[in-house]
Each structure stands twice: as C-alpha cells, then as structure tokens.
Scaffold this active site. Structure first.
Site, PDB file in Angstrom:
ATOM      1  CE1 TYR A 125     -39.903 -26.800 -31.957  1.00 23.14           C
ATOM      2  CE2 TYR A 125     -38.106 -25.652 -32.729  1.00 23.14           C
ATOM      3  CZ  TYR A 125     -39.056 -25.837 -31.718  1.00 23.14           C
ATOM      4  OH  TYR A 125     -39.267 -24.799 -31.456  1.00 23.14           O
ATOM      5  CE  LYS A 142     -42.695 -24.582 -32.401  1.00 23.88           C
ATOM      6  NZ  LYS A 142     -43.924 -24.140 -31.310  1.00 23.88           N
ATOM      7  CB  THR A 199     -37.495 -25.414 -21.499  1.00 24.18           C
ATOM      8  OG1 THR A 199     -36.823 -25.644 -22.456  1.00 24.18           O
ATOM      9  CG2 THR A 199     -37.885 -23.643 -20.841  1.00 24.18           C
TER      10      THR A 199
END
Length: 252
Positions: free
Chosen positions: A154, A158, A191
């Site tokens: 990740y 990014k 989220t």
C-alpha cells in the site's frame, strides 16, 4: 457543462464526493463494482445527468474498455470541464514481506496505481483533441510518505501515485495546456477501509491497537467532511497542479 468521473463511488469518500457534486449541479459518472442507489436517486431529484459504469479496476482490460466508453460518452457532449477523481483504493494485503500472497499484491498495484495511470493517460490524450480542460484528483495517503510495517504494498503504490501526479503535472505544464493534476491525502476516515484495517492480524500489522483506538475514541474523520473540503478546493479555482494536498491543510 462540467462532468465528474468518480472511481469507488459506491461508498466512503467517493459516495460523499458524488453527492456533493450533484448538489453543485455537476453531472456525475459513477464507477464501481456495484451501484449506489442513493446517488442515482439524488441525481434524479436534482435533475442532473448521471450514469453508472460497473468496473473491476484490478482488471486492466476491463479498465481500458470501460473508460474508453466513458470517454466517448462524455467528450461527444463537448463538456466545459472534466473532473476525474481516481478515488478507488485497496489496502490489502496487510502482511509483512516474506508472507505476501501474489494475487492481492498484484491487485493492490493495479487498483491503486496502474488504473489511475491508465485512466489519466486516456483523458489527457482525448483532451488534446478537443481542447477540454481536465482536472485530475488522485486520492493518495499519508502512507505514501512514511513506512508502515505490514503495509509495504500500500505504501509503495501510493508513493508511486504521488510521483506519477507530480511528473504528469510537469509534463502538462510543458505542453502549455489547461489540464491540472493533484494528489489528495484524506487522512484517517471512518470508512470500510478502516474496518478492513481493524480486522487485520497484529502479527502482520503492529499498529493495529492504535487504529482500533481511533474508532473507539471517535478520532476518525467523517467522509462528508473530507469530501466537502476536497470539492471546495477543486471548485475554488486555485488548485496548484502537481501538489500533494493534505486534509489537515484544508480543515484549518
């Protein structure tokens, strides 16, 4: 008319951005594996042009086919401006190097990095032929600039997205066109991605307790708050191409 394309629009930040833009009378193209019926209903209620496209962003061929169709649909309407939100993201695999499975590694890079590159490339290419202004927002993360154990893939995807954003901005400026591209780090939001993080294994992710604490102590940002700050920035007309914006700057 302005058109906005939002990947990962079915939930979280993407859903909140879509709803805000519809209220701003901007036509919305939603892209996700499932359609959010609330967005569709809001567009009908507001009398705004809306269309949903189902797409699995981890499949390169599907990305190319779906976004070629989206580009064809939008550019033939001679839009005043196209806002492209590369919002969809994938946190998995949460695991230390040496214990990674190949499939989620490839899926992560496809969704977080390759799809935004392919989509941006397509729309910048089409814009050259039509003189349409395209504004790209690549949703990044604080993990792009700091190493987090268990998040190697990740963090890497990014970080790559940030560099792509900055490089593409230099190129667009050299070409002397109106296109703008930025990255936006939304902070720690309440989220589904946070749910995924909290359900991970502490052996794979040593900061697990800290992320559980964010939820327990109500320290997570609400998606609509973040979306409003982002949309205010984009519609404000003072966006600095190539910049990586952080939600902390916008909520001061």
């Amino acid at each position: 008319m302005k058109y906005a394309i939002i990947t990962g629009a079915s939930k979280g930040l993407g859903e909140a951005v879509a709803k805000r833009l519809i209220r701003e009378q901007i036509a919305v193209v939603s892209v996700s594996r499932t359609e959010n019926k609330e967005i569709k209903s809001l567009a009908l209620e507001q009398g705004i042009d809306y269309k949903h496209f189902s797409c699995n962003l981890s499949l390169e061929k599907e990305v190319q086919e779906v976004f070629m169709e989206i580009a064809h649909c939008i550019f033939q309407k001679n839009p005043q401006e196209i806002l492209l939100f590369n919002n969809a993201g994938m946190i998995e695999p949460i695991q230390k190097v040496g214990h990674l499975d190949q499939t989620p590694v490839i899926g992560n890079i496809q969704v977080n990095l390759i799809a935004p590159i392919l989509i941006t490339n397509l729309f910048f290419s089409k814009a050259q032929l039509t003189n349409t202004k395209v504004t790209v927002v690549n949703v990044t993360s604080g993990a792009a600039v700091r190493s987090i154990e268990g998040w190697s893939v990740y963090c890497s995807s990014k970080a790559g997205l940030n560099m792509f954003t900055q490089t593409a901005a230099i190129e667009q400026a050299e070409m002397n066109n109106n296109n703008t591209i930025i990255a936006f780090s939304p902070g720690v939001m309440d989220t589904n991605m946070q749910e995924t993080i909290r359900s991970s294994n502490k052996e794979a992710f040593k900061d697990l307790d800290q992320f559980k604490e964010y939820k327990e102590k109500n320290m997570l940002l609400q998606a609509d708050v973040v979306a409003n700050a982002l949309v205010d920035l984009v519609l404000g007309g003072n966006v600095e191409s190539g910049r990586v914006y952080n939600i902390k700057e916008l909520l001061k």
